[in-house]
Design a protein around this motif. Sequence first.
Motif, PDB file in Angstrom:
ATOM      1  N   SER A  76       0.856  -1.182   0.000  1.00 59.07           N
ATOM      2  CA  SER A  76       0.000   0.000   0.000  1.00 59.07           C
ATOM      3  C   SER A  76       0.888   1.225   0.000  1.00 59.07           C
ATOM      4  O   SER A  76       2.026   1.195   0.500  1.00 59.07           O
ATOM      5  CB  SER A  76      -0.915   0.015   1.230  1.00 59.07           C
ATOM      6  OG  SER A  76      -1.776  -1.096   1.224  1.00 59.07           O
ATOM      7  N   HIS A 111      -4.627   7.266  -1.966  1.00 61.99           N
ATOM      8  CA  HIS A 111      -4.236   6.020  -1.318  1.00 61.99           C
ATOM      9  C   HIS A 111      -4.380   4.885  -2.332  1.00 61.99           C
ATOM     10  O   HIS A 111      -5.430   4.749  -2.967  1.00 61.99           O
ATOM     11  CB  HIS A 111      -5.130   5.734  -0.105  1.00 61.99           C
ATOM     12  CG  HIS A 111      -5.033   6.759   0.973  1.00 61.99           C
ATOM     13  ND1 HIS A 111      -4.440   6.526   2.193  1.00 61.99           N
ATOM     14  CD2 HIS A 111      -5.463   8.055   1.025  1.00 61.99           C
ATOM     15  CE1 HIS A 111      -4.493   7.603   2.938  1.00 61.99           C
ATOM     16  NE2 HIS A 111      -5.115   8.545   2.255  1.00 61.99           N
ATOM     17  N   ASP A 123      -3.663   0.590  -3.149  1.00 65.94           N
ATOM     18  CA  ASP A 123      -3.186  -0.766  -2.898  1.00 65.94           C
ATOM     19  C   ASP A 123      -2.639  -1.266  -4.225  1.00 65.94           C
ATOM     20  O   ASP A 123      -3.276  -1.077  -5.273  1.00 65.94           O
ATOM     21  CB  ASP A 123      -4.328  -1.685  -2.444  1.00 65.94           C
ATOM     22  CG  ASP A 123      -4.777  -1.388  -1.022  1.00 65.94           C
ATOM     23  OD1 ASP A 123      -4.023  -0.721  -0.285  1.00 65.94           O
ATOM     24  OD2 ASP A 123      -5.891  -1.819  -0.655  1.00 65.94           O
ATOM     25  N   VAL A 176      -7.832   3.299  -3.500  1.00 66.80           N
ATOM     26  CA  VAL A 176      -8.658   3.052  -2.310  1.00 66.80           C
ATOM     27  C   VAL A 176      -8.809   4.331  -1.480  1.00 66.80           C
ATOM     28  O   VAL A 176      -9.031   4.283  -0.276  1.00 66.80           O
ATOM     29  CB  VAL A 176      -8.069   1.916  -1.444  1.00 66.80           C
ATOM     30  CG1 VAL A 176      -8.130   0.591  -2.178  1.00 66.80           C
ATOM     31  CG2 VAL A 176      -6.628   2.219  -1.018  1.00 66.80           C
ATOM     32  N   THR A 177      -8.707   5.482  -2.156  1.00 69.62           N
ATOM     33  CA  THR A 177      -8.768   6.767  -1.451  1.00 69.62           C
ATOM     34  C   THR A 177     -10.083   6.942  -0.706  1.00 69.62           C
ATOM     35  O   THR A 177     -10.105   7.337   0.468  1.00 69.62           O
ATOM     36  CB  THR A 177      -8.570   7.932  -2.440  1.00 69.62           C
ATOM     37  OG1 THR A 177      -7.338   7.731  -3.151  1.00 69.62           O
ATOM     38  CG2 THR A 177      -8.530   9.262  -1.710  1.00 69.62           C
ATOM     39  N   GLU A 178     -11.210   6.654  -1.379  1.00 76.19           N
ATOM     40  CA  GLU A 178     -12.518   6.819  -0.736  1.00 76.19           C
ATOM     41  C   GLU A 178     -12.673   5.876   0.454  1.00 76.19           C
ATOM     42  O   GLU A 178     -13.238   6.243   1.487  1.00 76.19           O
ATOM     43  CB  GLU A 178     -13.637   6.583  -1.753  1.00 76.19           C
ATOM     44  CG  GLU A 178     -13.753   7.671  -2.814  1.00 76.19           C
ATOM     45  CD  GLU A 178     -13.914   9.058  -2.220  1.00 76.19           C
ATOM     46  OE1 GLU A 178     -14.721   9.201  -1.278  1.00 76.19           O
ATOM     47  OE2 GLU A 178     -13.234   9.995  -2.673  1.00 76.19           O
ATOM     48  N   LYS A 179     -12.179   4.661   0.292  1.00 80.45           N
ATOM     49  CA  LYS A 179     -12.222   3.690   1.395  1.00 80.45           C
ATOM     50  C   LYS A 179     -11.413   4.194   2.579  1.00 80.45           C
ATOM     51  O   LYS A 179     -11.837   4.090   3.736  1.00 80.45           O
ATOM     52  CB  LYS A 179     -11.688   2.345   0.917  1.00 80.45           C
ATOM     53  CG  LYS A 179     -11.688   1.260   1.975  1.00 80.45           C
ATOM     54  CD  LYS A 179     -11.083  -0.034   1.426  1.00 80.45           C
ATOM     55  CE  LYS A 179     -10.953  -1.089   2.517  1.00 80.45           C
ATOM     56  NZ  LYS A 179     -10.318  -2.323   2.005  1.00 80.45           N
ATOM     57  N   ALA A 180     -10.230   4.761   2.299  1.00 79.69           N
ATOM     58  CA  ALA A 180      -9.373   5.283   3.376  1.00 79.69           C
ATOM     59  C   ALA A 180     -10.051   6.446   4.089  1.00 79.69           C
ATOM     60  O   ALA A 180      -9.983   6.567   5.311  1.00 79.69           O
ATOM     61  CB  ALA A 180      -8.027   5.727   2.796  1.00 79.69           C
ATOM     62  N   LYS A 181     -10.743   7.315   3.307  1.00 75.51           N
ATOM     63  CA  LYS A 181     -11.450   8.443   3.922  1.00 75.51           C
ATOM     64  C   LYS A 181     -12.577   7.940   4.826  1.00 75.51           C
ATOM     65  O   LYS A 181     -12.793   8.465   5.918  1.00 75.51           O
ATOM     66  CB  LYS A 181     -12.024   9.350   2.834  1.00 75.51           C
ATOM     67  CG  LYS A 181     -10.992  10.200   2.116  1.00 75.51           C
ATOM     68  CD  LYS A 181     -11.655  11.079   1.062  1.00 75.51           C
ATOM     69  CE  LYS A 181     -10.635  11.943   0.334  1.00 75.51           C
ATOM     70  NZ  LYS A 181     -11.278  12.755  -0.739  1.00 75.51           N
ATOM     71  N   MET A 182     -13.285   6.918   4.357  1.00 81.31           N
ATOM     72  CA  MET A 182     -14.386   6.363   5.139  1.00 81.31           C
ATOM     73  C   MET A 182     -13.872   5.753   6.444  1.00 81.31           C
ATOM     74  O   MET A 182     -14.456   5.933   7.508  1.00 81.31           O
ATOM     75  CB  MET A 182     -15.123   5.300   4.312  1.00 81.31           C
ATOM     76  CG  MET A 182     -16.438   4.835   4.929  1.00 81.31           C
ATOM     77  SD  MET A 182     -17.284   3.642   3.875  1.00 81.31           S
ATOM     78  CE  MET A 182     -17.565   4.641   2.408  1.00 81.31           C
ATOM     79  N   GLN A 183     -12.746   5.031   6.354  1.00 84.79           N
ATOM     80  CA  GLN A 183     -12.161   4.430   7.548  1.00 84.79           C
ATOM     81  C   GLN A 183     -11.719   5.500   8.534  1.00 84.79           C
ATOM     82  O   GLN A 183     -11.867   5.336   9.750  1.00 84.79           O
ATOM     83  CB  GLN A 183     -10.977   3.539   7.156  1.00 84.79           C
ATOM     84  CG  GLN A 183     -11.380   2.257   6.454  1.00 84.79           C
ATOM     85  CD  GLN A 183     -10.189   1.468   5.953  1.00 84.79           C
ATOM     86  OE1 GLN A 183      -9.100   2.017   5.737  1.00 84.79           O
ATOM     87  NE2 GLN A 183     -10.372   0.178   5.757  1.00 84.79           N
TER      88      GLN A 183
END
Length: 358
Positions: A90, A102, A104, A123-130
């Motif tokens: 990552s 971000h 992977d 995976v930028t949106e996923k990272a923001k959500m996390q």
Amino acid sequence: MENTAKQNEALAGEQKFRRIFEDSMDGLILWNDEYQIVDINYSGERIFGLSKDRLFGKSLLNLFNSVEEKKQEIWNHIEQAMQIGKQCSSIVIEMFDGTVKHFDYSTKRQIIDGLNLTVIIDVTEKAKMQEQLRKSDRLSIVGELAAGIAHEIRNPMTALKGFIQLLKPSIKAEHSMYYDVITSELARIDSIINEFLILAKPQEIRFQEKDVCQIMRETVDLLSAQAVLYNVQFHTDYEANLPFVYCEPNQLKKVFINLIKNAIEVMPSGGQITITINKTEEQNVQICIQDEGMGIPKDKILKLGEPFYTTKEKGTGLGLMVSYRIIEEHNGTIQVESEEGKGTLFKVTLPLNHFLKS
């Protein structure tokens, strides 16, 4: 005939592979053992903002010219893939346009004879959500702790405030300064306790349809005297005929007060605060508060809104934390953009609908 059939079959297989390769939602890069790019799909072009023509034959590492500090990290990934056959990693990269992404990414050696495949997933949106979930969990934990702490402090505070009031008539003139300091500090402690209680259990609120521009006008009027003391001017631009927002007006006013007070205090030598309110394409109302302070370093922006994290010398961080909590209850978001030496921009986004958290 048999050779023709085999050729047609091979051609159909190649076309199928090409279609899968080009239509993949993930970035796909084929490269040889000399680390030269042989092919890249449309998603890969979009990720790096470069066309195939500019990438063919280039070194794989040339994709990351703008991130010298990441080259060793990427090189380690490639070496591991070449040694053991595959590798997953990552990475966080600042792109050419300044946005932070971000990714992977995974590499498989010898996917085809002489060719290696790297798959890159944004995976930028996923990272923001996390990150939002992490902040939300932290708010919940701090809220539970705050209830107990506020209760334990409030009882002795009530006694202290009562006795200091009883002592007031007997205080001599030369000691009046001490009395003023004690009462002002007790008031500050009381203010912190109130913020704790908001974190612990938000007050019973009634959502109503309100004009967010009017709420902001009232807030600016309230803080105009403090702005004059700091030689700060307001510049406002509110879009006309905005739909009303379903909100708790006093809670929103508290958020605006916190953000504007912060903006005033980061400009001790004066400056301008620009406040704009408009409707977005996503059917939201966006409130922007821009100051001309010293700005916030990028590594500190993500920590804003966390318990007791503050950029001010005597701050507690609770004001901004409470603001995040209130906007979360309104199904909205707070975003921060900042550039050192140029100022900070807070964007508060609120939905234009009646669906709110119960």
